[in-house]
Design an enzyme around this catalytic site. Structure first.
Site, PDB file in Angstrom:
ATOM      1  CG  ASP A   6      39.415  40.844  34.098  1.00 47.94           C
ATOM      2  OD1 ASP A   6      39.482  39.820  33.401  1.00 47.94           O
ATOM      3  OD2 ASP A   6      39.530  40.828  35.341  1.00 47.94           O
ATOM      4  CG  ASP A  29      36.848  35.328  36.544  1.00 52.53           C
ATOM      5  OD1 ASP A  29      35.767  35.181  37.119  1.00 52.53           O
ATOM      6  OD2 ASP A  29      37.234  34.597  35.615  1.00 52.53           O
ATOM      7  CE  LYS A  48      42.167  39.634  29.886  1.00 52.82           C
ATOM      8  NZ  LYS A  48      41.490  40.057  31.128  1.00 52.82           N
ATOM      9  CG  ASP A  61      41.688  41.268  38.469  1.00 52.15           C
ATOM     10  OD1 ASP A  61      41.485  41.003  37.261  1.00 52.15           O
ATOM     11  OD2 ASP A  61      41.763  40.398  39.341  1.00 52.15           O
ATOM     12  CG  ASP A 118      43.238  42.649  33.120  1.00 53.78           C
ATOM     13  OD1 ASP A 118      42.600  42.228  32.147  1.00 53.78           O
ATOM     14  OD2 ASP A 118      42.964  42.354  34.297  1.00 53.78           O
TER      15      ASP A 118
END
Length: 227
Positions: free
Chosen positions: A11, A13, A155, A178, A182
């Protein structure tokens, strides 16, 4: 594949960045020098991960818009999945109720999106969720924005699409992230690591949680594989 180092899906951000969402420069050599496939998986629109890969000098293999957009440079394959018309209907109805998407007139957050909609966290969630449900969509709170997205993509499906394209196995991947978006990526990967600032869903679906947060957590997550 290198017997010791797995391919990596990561990921952006909150994982490669600091609290202000600025890329931590220490991640640059890690990603550049990673000896196996690197996949950048994000909720952002495709231009952002493409640009990140471009400036890092790594092959552009990306999952964008939470799985709605997949690009594989090695095979020149672009996949778009998700009900964009439904997402735009939600945006129109939300505005009709007197609400705003919250990103200003230019709205760089949505300008290049092709499969979903994002709304600022300072806008009301309840009417957004109701409108999304009426269109068969879901709202994900990633900690950075509300994502109005098609539940058939995430994802995890994006990673699987890349693996199908490149004849790889998602179960061989190390995944680092995070956020709730995810979680499905974690389910598909062989090893999933949540950084310390991760939300509860990501933590629960991870195999391990780092002691350090943000980019420090990413560096901790990959440390066992760095020579």
């Amino acid at each position: 594949m290198d017997s010791d180092v797995p391919p990596l899906v990561v990921d952006i951000d909150g994982t490669l960045t600091d609290e202000s969402r600025a890329l931590d420069p220490r991640v640059v050599p890690v990603l550049r020098e990673w000896p196996e496939r690197v996949v950048v998986a994000t909720g952002k629109a495709m231009p952002f991960p493409i640009a990140l890969c471009e400036f890092l000098g790594i092959e552009r293999t990306v999952v964008a818009e939470n799985g709605g957009v997949v690009f594989v440079e090695a095979t020149d394959e672009l996949r778009l999945e998700g009900d964009y018309e439904a997402a735009m209907a939600v945006a129109e109805a939300y505005r009709d109720l007197g609400h705003d998407l919250g990103f200003g007139a230019v709205d760089l957050a949505n300008r290049w999106r092709e499969t979903e909609l994002v709304v600022s966290l300072d806008q009301p969630l309840e009417p957004l969720a109701e409108l999304a449900a009426a269109e068969g969509l879901v709202v994900l709170d990633t900690g950075f924005a509300y994502h109005v997205t098609d539940p058939v993509v995430d994802k995890g499906t994006g990673l699987e699409a890349i693996c199908e394209e490149l004849s790889l196995d998602a179960g061989d991947f190390l995944a680092v992230g995070d956020s709730v978006n995810d979680a499905q990526m974690f389910d598909h990967a062989g090893e999933a690591v949540a950084v310390a600032n991760a939300d509860e869903t990501a933590r629960e679906r991870a195999d391990r949680v780092t002691d350090a947060a943000f980019a420090d957590g990413f560096l901790e997550a990959v440390a066992p594989y760095r020579r």
